[in-house]
Design an enzyme around this catalytic site. Sequence first.
Site, PDB file in Angstrom:
ATOM      1  N   PHE A 147       1.125  -2.976   4.620  1.00  0.00           N
ATOM      2  CA  PHE A 147       1.498  -4.294   5.105  1.00  0.00           C
ATOM      3  C   PHE A 147       3.003  -4.462   4.900  1.00  0.00           C
ATOM      4  CE2 PHE A 147      -2.761  -6.773   4.529  1.00  0.00           C
ATOM      5  CZ  PHE A 147      -3.300  -6.058   5.583  1.00  0.00           C
TER       6      PHE A 147
ATOM      7  N   GLU B 256      -3.436   4.768  13.484  1.00  0.00           N
ATOM      8  CA  GLU B 256      -3.082   5.955  12.709  1.00  0.00           C
ATOM      9  C   GLU B 256      -3.418   7.234  13.465  1.00  0.00           C
ATOM     10  OE1 GLU B 256      -3.308   7.844   8.207  1.00  0.00           O
ATOM     11  OE2 GLU B 256      -4.653   6.187   8.716  1.00  0.00           O
TER      12      GLU B 256
ATOM     13  N   CYS C 260       0.805  -1.227   0.000  1.00  0.00           N
ATOM     14  CA  CYS C 260       0.000   0.000   0.000  1.00  0.00           C
ATOM     15  C   CYS C 260       0.837   1.276   0.000  1.00  0.00           C
ATOM     16  CB  CYS C 260      -0.939   0.014   1.207  1.00  0.00           C
ATOM     17  SG  CYS C 260      -1.692  -1.564   1.589  1.00  0.00           S
TER      18      CYS C 260
ATOM     19  N   HIS D  93      -4.297   7.391   5.661  1.00  0.00           N
ATOM     20  CA  HIS D  93      -4.346   6.051   5.079  1.00  0.00           C
ATOM     21  C   HIS D  93      -5.756   5.492   5.276  1.00  0.00           C
ATOM     22  CE1 HIS D  93      -2.745   2.413   3.440  1.00  0.00           C
ATOM     23  NE2 HIS D  93      -3.046   1.710   4.514  1.00  0.00           N
TER      24      HIS D  93
ATOM     25  N   LYS E  56     -10.850   6.770   0.820  1.00  0.00           N
ATOM     26  CA  LYS E  56     -10.950   5.395   0.331  1.00  0.00           C
ATOM     27  C   LYS E  56     -12.392   4.913   0.120  1.00  0.00           C
ATOM     28  CE  LYS E  56      -6.479   3.335   1.546  1.00  0.00           C
ATOM     29  NZ  LYS E  56      -5.693   4.516   1.930  1.00  0.00           N
TER      30      LYS E  56
ATOM     31  N   HIS F 142      -9.528   1.117  -1.760  1.00  0.00           N
ATOM     32  CA  HIS F 142      -8.121   0.927  -1.412  1.00  0.00           C
ATOM     33  C   HIS F 142      -7.450   0.248  -2.604  1.00  0.00           C
ATOM     34  CE1 HIS F 142      -4.423   0.321   0.409  1.00  0.00           C
ATOM     35  NE2 HIS F 142      -4.753  -0.297   1.536  1.00  0.00           N
TER      36      HIS F 142
END
Length: 404
Positions: free
Chosen positions: A389, A304, A161, A293, A325, A330
Amino acid sequence: MRRVVITGMGAVSACGLGAEALISATQAGKSGAKPVQFEDLPQQRVSTAARLSKEDIAAIVGPKPHKMRDPVVEYALHAAREAVAQAGLGEEHFGEACGVSIGSGQGGAETLNTNYLKFGREGPMRLDPMTVPKIMNNAAAGWVSIEFGAMGPAFCLATACSAGSQSIGLGLQMVASGQVERCLAGGAEACLVSGGFRIWELLRVMTATQNRPFSKDRNGMMLGEGAGVLVVESLDAAQERGAQILCELTGFGTNADAGDLLRPDPKRAAACMRMALKHAGLSPDRIDYLNAHGTGTVANDINEVVALRDVFGENLEGLEVSSTKPIHGHALGAAGALEMIVAIGALLRQSAPPTINFSEVDPKIGLKPVPNVAKPVSISAVMSNSLAFGGINASLVAQRYDDC
């Protein structure tokens, strides 16, 4: 180090073709979410994704698909052509003076998925002989380089990502150091295929209802697809050719958690944001809008916001935050590039895009992002975050050119 600016933007997303379509949709809060049903998944639990329309895919791929290009390459090329056209670049502006940095998390997912299914059903003799060049993660970067004759360094970061954001940051570093005069930088992903969708279902991080980042009733993310490409250029080169300057790209931070593969570390995310601010020469209070994010999963959103409070203060005073998103999905390796375009759109329009589907503040988070409707606000600097990730973080900062 040289000053670096953005002179062109291109995008392919569930919101339509073009950077303007993406920015307009995020400002209007109009989601690109669509029903998805794969014939190969009879027990499909999740039935929504931010996919491109059939009409847009046809417009990109054309009546006869290229025998050596997966859709992920076509998306990247379409976005790159738009960015190059907006920047007004001609053949004389490429060659060794131009680099390419196009990230992708999965590469040619459709080609891989199709061939695995054919192998299981029909055996090894019916497979596409061009599978290898189509599934390579670096195929998009390679084809963009070929299309424009960009002979400078060509990279493909496959950092999940964070790939799109890191790719833009790498482009910034190459231009600022004088290695190249400009770089076509961004990310591309075409991941909405049956096998890929199923393994995301098994991870149990996708919502079966609506994507609601930061909301108390959030229950997962929504996959998306597409591509975003920016023309990252030295200020001197842009001024010399009389280019229109959209904004100045001033900050980039990236680091690793070196911890959990899937759960972000708030301390490392905070350190990444501070790195980007230091690079930009800005104090935290200079950032007016932050594109988070914000996946809408329970763990990501909590961690976050802890990181945001660490950097910007407990009350996040003066900072507008949103996750877009729920609108474009995403898009994995393309996410950071699409979201940087959204953040630049906020800067250009002086309007913070909303987090749609937001219903109620989660007491465990205590954050009310820009809810459901865009908010007019004076914006001189923006930040976009990607927390991937693998524990790989990336933050980008852009400023109004006349404010730098």
